[in-house]
Design a protein around this motif. Structure first.
Motif, PDB file in Angstrom:
ATOM      1  N   LYS A   1       0.838  -1.202   0.000  1.00  0.00           N
ATOM      2  CA  LYS A   1       0.000   0.000   0.000  1.00  0.00           C
ATOM      3  C   LYS A   1       0.877   1.258   0.000  1.00  0.00           C
ATOM      4  CE  LYS A   1      -3.955   1.957   2.485  1.00  0.00           C
ATOM      5  NZ  LYS A   1      -3.471   3.179   3.120  1.00  0.00           N
ATOM      6  N   GLU A   2       0.478   2.231  -0.798  1.00  0.00           N
ATOM      7  CA  GLU A   2       1.220   3.488  -0.880  1.00  0.00           C
ATOM      8  C   GLU A   2       0.376   4.624  -0.302  1.00  0.00           C
ATOM      9  OE1 GLU A   2       2.438   3.935  -4.949  1.00  0.00           O
ATOM     10  OE2 GLU A   2       3.632   2.092  -4.918  1.00  0.00           O
ATOM     11  N   THR A   3       1.053   5.574   0.362  1.00  0.00           N
ATOM     12  CA  THR A   3       0.361   6.686   1.014  1.00  0.00           C
ATOM     13  C   THR A   3       0.804   7.998   0.385  1.00  0.00           C
ATOM     14  OG1 THR A   3       0.299   5.448   3.097  1.00  0.00           O
ATOM     15  CG2 THR A   3      -0.051   7.824   3.237  1.00  0.00           C
ATOM     16  N   ASN A   4      -0.157   8.854   0.071  1.00  0.00           N
ATOM     17  CA  ASN A   4       0.162  10.167  -0.488  1.00  0.00           C
ATOM     18  C   ASN A   4       0.558  11.131   0.634  1.00  0.00           C
ATOM     19  OD1 ASN A   4      -0.426   9.286  -3.036  1.00  0.00           O
ATOM     20  ND2 ASN A   4      -2.469  10.185  -3.112  1.00  0.00           N
ATOM     21  N   ILE A   5       1.664  11.814   0.445  1.00  0.00           N
ATOM     22  CA  ILE A   5       2.187  12.772   1.432  1.00  0.00           C
ATOM     23  C   ILE A   5       2.428  14.097   0.728  1.00  0.00           C
ATOM     24  CG2 ILE A   5       4.129  13.299   2.974  1.00  0.00           C
ATOM     25  CD1 ILE A   5       2.532  10.990   4.070  1.00  0.00           C
ATOM     26  N   ARG A   6       1.802  15.152   1.228  1.00  0.00           N
ATOM     27  CA  ARG A   6       1.992  16.474   0.618  1.00  0.00           C
ATOM     28  C   ARG A   6       3.324  17.101   1.026  1.00  0.00           C
ATOM     29  NH1 ARG A   6      -2.463  20.250   2.269  1.00  0.00           N
ATOM     30  NH2 ARG A   6      -2.691  18.715   3.928  1.00  0.00           N
ATOM     31  N   ILE A   7       3.949  17.752   0.048  1.00  0.00           N
ATOM     32  CA  ILE A   7       5.246  18.411   0.246  1.00  0.00           C
ATOM     33  C   ILE A   7       5.048  19.925   0.146  1.00  0.00           C
ATOM     34  CG2 ILE A   7       7.570  18.712  -0.753  1.00  0.00           C
ATOM     35  CD1 ILE A   7       7.222  16.057   0.643  1.00  0.00           C
ATOM     36  N   LYS A   8       5.740  20.655   1.003  1.00  0.00           N
ATOM     37  CA  LYS A   8       5.669  22.118   0.966  1.00  0.00           C
ATOM     38  C   LYS A   8       6.228  22.639  -0.359  1.00  0.00           C
ATOM     39  CE  LYS A   8       6.117  22.422   5.980  1.00  0.00           C
ATOM     40  NZ  LYS A   8       7.027  22.728   7.108  1.00  0.00           N
ATOM     41  N   GLN A   9       5.616  23.699  -0.859  1.00  0.00           N
ATOM     42  CA  GLN A   9       5.923  24.236  -2.186  1.00  0.00           C
ATOM     43  C   GLN A   9       7.405  24.541  -2.373  1.00  0.00           C
ATOM     44  OE1 GLN A   9       3.657  24.499  -4.706  1.00  0.00           O
ATOM     45  NE2 GLN A   9       5.361  25.097  -6.031  1.00  0.00           N
ATOM     46  N   LYS A  10       8.038  25.108  -1.344  1.00  0.00           N
ATOM     47  CA  LYS A  10       9.433  25.569  -1.531  1.00  0.00           C
ATOM     48  C   LYS A  10      10.432  24.421  -1.698  1.00  0.00           C
ATOM     49  CE  LYS A  10      10.681  26.181   3.374  1.00  0.00           C
ATOM     50  NZ  LYS A  10      11.240  27.118   4.346  1.00  0.00           N
ATOM     51  N   TYR A  11      10.013  23.170  -1.410  1.00  0.00           N
ATOM     52  CA  TYR A  11      10.916  22.023  -1.551  1.00  0.00           C
ATOM     53  C   TYR A  11      10.721  21.281  -2.871  1.00  0.00           C
ATOM     54  CZ  TYR A  11      11.943  22.541   3.428  1.00  0.00           C
ATOM     55  OH  TYR A  11      12.345  23.036   4.654  1.00  0.00           O
ATOM     56  N   ILE A  12       9.656  21.606  -3.608  1.00  0.00           N
ATOM     57  CA  ILE A  12       9.278  20.789  -4.771  1.00  0.00           C
ATOM     58  C   ILE A  12      10.312  20.862  -5.894  1.00  0.00           C
ATOM     59  CG2 ILE A  12       7.568  20.578  -6.630  1.00  0.00           C
ATOM     60  CD1 ILE A  12       5.411  21.176  -4.486  1.00  0.00           C
TER      61      ILE A  12
END
Length: 396
Positions: free
Chosen positions: A2-13
């Motif tokens: 199973k994979e989990t979606n994790i949001r990343i802060k904009q400045k690190y993308i």
């Protein structure tokens, strides 16, 4: 899995998209979703757009490593086997070298799986796990090594529990247990190696090129001081290179016995070498008091060290360490300044060197520079992976 979606802060993308492999602690929005080490995570932006895929594994620098930029790639046995096979193939020339039978087979993020290294010791493989997260994939990695190599045995070191301290336990995984020490070669020089004695095995392979040039070019007829000497590897190469005498200084009690062993397996008379168990900074003061001078001084301190009277941090104290070394180095003598501290680069390291010489009113020339050998593959986008900095400095 199973994979989990994790949001990343904009400045690190942007940084991640350009190939930066570490999932930094401060980059994650959904920190509460990170529940189980080893879970596969899809990094997404605020619009739920896929950025990269990695695993969650706590290390001092981050919360895991990126494994793929392909949304559909499955992180399974085939994934790990392919990465390890590619790493082995890139080092085939090293497996054929009879003069060097110890080297790195897999170097973490440099071989595209952060948190994992695999070393080769004349048929024995040693896996280092740097987080519980990567350890969760151990069965895939054991099987890949079994399928891809003619191993004598596989050993492992778990470096991720008890507050970052190594947990002593049986390090044997599979194969036929070794009779330790096993003796390996580095550029024709013997080393006694213990894969079953806690975190350290006996020598650091990343200094291979430096040790060899000391033997071939710098040691002959020289009075050599090797500080933070561990098991005396630099001293052994210096002695075999024709040094007049070597002095090895290290605070650890085990260093005397271990250094004597390395001399003996290379048929070097230990009675003709000095092995001193003492705080290096205390020894510098002793050497000044006794007017001792050396032609070649080797400084290879840990990034951080603590004794009863001194705390040493490479990023703060290297200039002061160098000043101590300068005071006991002969005119036209050479100081080999080395650090494995990843928090500063070579340019900054040279500033430490310049500061030490200017504050002691000495002039110098930089005559050689070294970084990691070829088997320690680095990731250019992750500058911290190129941690080793070695500078040969001539005192004028």
């Amino acid at each position: 899995m199973k994979e989990t979606n994790i949001r990343i802060k904009q400045k690190y993308i942007d940084k991640i998209k350009k190939g930066y492999p570490l999932i930094e602690k401060d980059s994650i929005v959904d920190i509460g979703k990170l529940r189980r080490e080893g879970m596969i995570i899809n990094l997404i932006d605020s619009n739920n757009k896929f950025i990269a895929k990695g695993y969650f594994g706590r290390q001092n620098k981050g919360n895991g490593w990126i494994l793929s930029y392909d949304k559909n790639e499955i992180i399974d046995y085939e994934f790990f086997r392919n990465k390890i096979e590619e790493a082995i193939n890139s080092r085939k020339h090293m497996f054929r070298n009879e003069e060097t039978t110890a080297f790195r087979v897999f170097n973490g993020e440099g071989d595209n799986i952060g948190g994992l290294t695999i070393d080769y010791y004349d048929g024995y493989y040693l896996i280092n796990w740097y987080s519980e997260g990567i350890y969760m994939f151990r069965n895939h990695i054991y099987k890949a090594l079994e399928d891809l190599t003619d191993y004598k045995a596989i050993y492992q070191k778990k470096r991720f529990s008890a507050g970052g301290k190594y947990v002593e336990e049986d390090d044997f995984v599979i194969g036929v247990r070794g009779n330790f020490p096993i003796v390996v070669k580095e550029n024709g020089v013997n080393f006694a190696v213990y894969l079953n004695e806690g975190a350290m095995v006996g020598f650091f392979m990343d200094q291979r090129d430096v040790r060899n040039i000391i033997k071939e070019k710098y040691a002959k007829d020289k009075n050599v001081l090797n500080t933070f000497s561990y098991t005396g590897a630099f001293s052994v190469f210096a002695a075999l290179g024709g040094a007049m005498k070597t002095t090895s200084v290290d605070l650890a009690n085990r260093s005397r016995k271990k250094t004597m062993e390395q001399f003996q397996i290379n048929n070097i008379n230990t009675d003709e070498q000095d092995i001193i168990v003492e705080d290096v900074f205390k020894y510098f003061k002793y050497a000044v008091k006794k007017h001792l001078l050396f032609d070649l001084v080797i400084l290879d301190p840990p990034s951080f060290a603590k004794s009863k009277k001194f705390t040493f941090s490479a990023s703060k104290d290297y200039s002061n360490l160098l000043k101590e070394a300068i005071s006991i180095t002969n005119k036209s003598g050479i100081i080999i300044a080395s650090t494995n501290c990843s928090s500063f680069n070579m340019k900054r390291f040279k500033q430490f060197i310049d500061k030490a010489f200017s504050e002691t009113y000495n002039k110098y020339d930089i005559i050689e520079e070294f970084s990691l050998p070829c088997d320690f593959r680095i990731k250019p986008e992750y500058k911290e992976s190129n941690y080793l900095k070695v500078v040969f400095i001539k005192k004028l």
